[in-house]
Design an enzyme around this catalytic site. Structure first.
Site, mmCIF file in Angstrom:
data_model
loop_
_atom_site.group_PDB
_atom_site.id
_atom_site.type_symbol
_atom_site.label_atom_id
_atom_site.label_comp_id
_atom_site.label_asym_id
_atom_site.label_seq_id
_atom_site.Cartn_x
_atom_site.Cartn_y
_atom_site.Cartn_z
ATOM 1 N N ASP A 93 16.495 -57.758 32.971
ATOM 2 C CA ASP A 93 17.334 -57.417 34.116
ATOM 3 C C ASP A 93 18.704 -58.037 33.855
ATOM 4 O O ASP A 93 18.794 -59.249 33.585
ATOM 5 C CB ASP A 93 16.763 -58.007 35.404
ATOM 6 N N HIS A 145 11.805 -59.027 27.135
ATOM 7 C CA HIS A 145 10.733 -58.202 26.597
ATOM 8 C C HIS A 145 11.232 -57.401 25.399
ATOM 9 O O HIS A 145 12.432 -57.193 25.225
ATOM 10 C CB HIS A 145 10.235 -57.230 27.673
ATOM 11 N N SER A 193 21.596 -66.191 31.308
ATOM 12 C CA SER A 193 22.315 -66.271 30.044
ATOM 13 C C SER A 193 22.615 -64.870 29.534
ATOM 14 O O SER A 193 22.791 -63.956 30.334
ATOM 15 C CB SER A 193 21.540 -67.076 29.009
#
Length: 272
Positions: free
Chosen positions: A79, A138, A241
Site C-alpha cells: 500500500d 509482498h 518507508s
C-alpha cells in the site's frame, strides 16, 4: 563508515515502539496513533489487540486480498503513494520530478556492471509508504530471488519535503536490494529503502540481514533455488518507508502514474 545520528534516533524510537506498556496505557497509545495518523483498520484487528506499537505497525491483514493470478499481471507489492515512475534515461531514474538519481549507485558495489546495466533504459517505480499505511510487503509476481544485498546507511525521512530538498536521498539511506528473475527470465530489482524511525526492515527469507543494527559494511547473500510466489509476504517496514522497483527494458508496461495511491494486490503493470 560510522553510524549516523539518524540511526541513533531510529534505534531509540524502535525501542519505545517495542515496549509493552500496561494494558490501559498501551490501548491509549495504540488508539491515539490510529486516530492521529488516520489508519483504516477495517481489514485488521482492533487497535487494542496489539501488545506494542510495533505490533500495530507491522500488523497483518485479517484476510489476504484477492489479486489477479494471470501470469502477465504485475501487482503492487505494498500500500503506497507513487512518488515517481516511468522510464529510466540510461541509468537515471527520478527521485521526484526534477531530481534524478543513478540506478547503479542505488544498487551498490556488490552487483557486477553487467547486472547493474540490466536496467539501463528500463522502467522504475517509487512506492512511498506513509506511517498510516499497511507496512508489509509482498512479491509482485512469481519469481526467483538471485541475490540480496544489505547496504548500511543513514535514516533520513523519505517524505515529500525530504524528497524535494535532499539529492540522492535513496542512495544515502540504508537499504536492502533484491535481484529477482521472473518465470520468463526477465530480471528486476526490488530495493527496500529505510527512513527515519524505521528501526528494522524485515526480510523473512534471510534472517542474517539485520538492519538498523551495528553493521558498517555491506553484505551479499546469493541463492540457487529461492522461489517465491506472487502475493507472498516476505517482511515489513517497522514504520513507513519506500520501495523502488527497477526493471530491465521492455519488461513492464505500467498502467499507473506518479501521484496515484495504490494498494497491495492491485495490478500496476503488464509483464511483456
Amino acid at each position: 563508515m560510522s553510524r549516523h545520528i539518524t540511526s541513533a534516533i531510529s534505534q531509540c524510537f524502535g525501542k519505545f515502539a517495542k515496549m509493552e506498556f500496561p494494558k490501559p496505557i498501551q490501548n491509549f497509545i495504540n488508539r491515539s496513533y490510529v486516530n492521529i495518523m488516520g489508519l483504516d483498520m477495517s481489514e485488521f484487528h482492533s487497535p487494542e489487540t496489539y501488545g506494542t506499537l510495533n505490533a500495530l505497525f507491522t500488523r497483518k491483514l485479517g484476510e489476504d486480498r484477492t489479486y489477479s493470478l494471470d501470469s502477465e499481471d504485475f501487482i503492487s507489492p505494498c500500500d503506497s503513494w507513487i512518488s515517481e515512475c516511468g522510464d529510466l534515461q540510461e541509468e537515471y531514474a527520478l527521485q521526484i520530478k526534477g531530481m534524478r538519481y543513478k540506478s547503479d549507485e542505488l544498487l551498490g558495489e556488490h552487483f557486477s556492471k553487467e547486472e547493474r546495466d540490466l536496467v539501463k533504459d528500463g522502467t522504475f517505480v517509487n512506492f512511498y509508504l506513509s506511517p498510516k499505511d499497511y507496512h508489509r510487503y509482498h512479491m509482485p509476481t512469481n519469481l526467483k530471488v538471485l541475490k540480496a544485498v544489505h547496504i548500511p546507511g543513514k535514516f533520513y525521512p523519505v517524505n515529500m519535503p525530504s524528497l524535494k530538498k535532499r539529492v540522492n536521498l535513496f542512495i544515502e539511506n540504508e537499504r536492502v536490494v533484491l535481484l529477482c528473475e521472473t518465470a520468463s527470465g526477465k530480471r528486476f530489482y526490488m530495493v527496500l529503502v529505510s527512513a527515519l524511525n524505521v528501526g528494522v526492515m524485515q526480510v523473512s527469507f534471510e534472517p542474517k540481514i539485520k538492519t538498523d543494527a551495528d553493521a558498517l559494511q555491506s553484505a551479499l547473500f546469493s541463492y540457487d533455488n529461492l522461489y517465491l510466489n506472487k502475493g507472498d509476504d516476505f517482511g515489513c517496514f517497522e514504520m513507513g518507508s519506500t520501495i523502488v522497483i527497477l526493471a530491465q527494458k521492455d519488461m513492464l508496461y505500467l498502467n499507473i502514474k506518479a501521484g496515484e495511491n495504490v494498494k497491495y494486490g492491485q495490478t500496476i503493470a503488464k509483464l511483456r
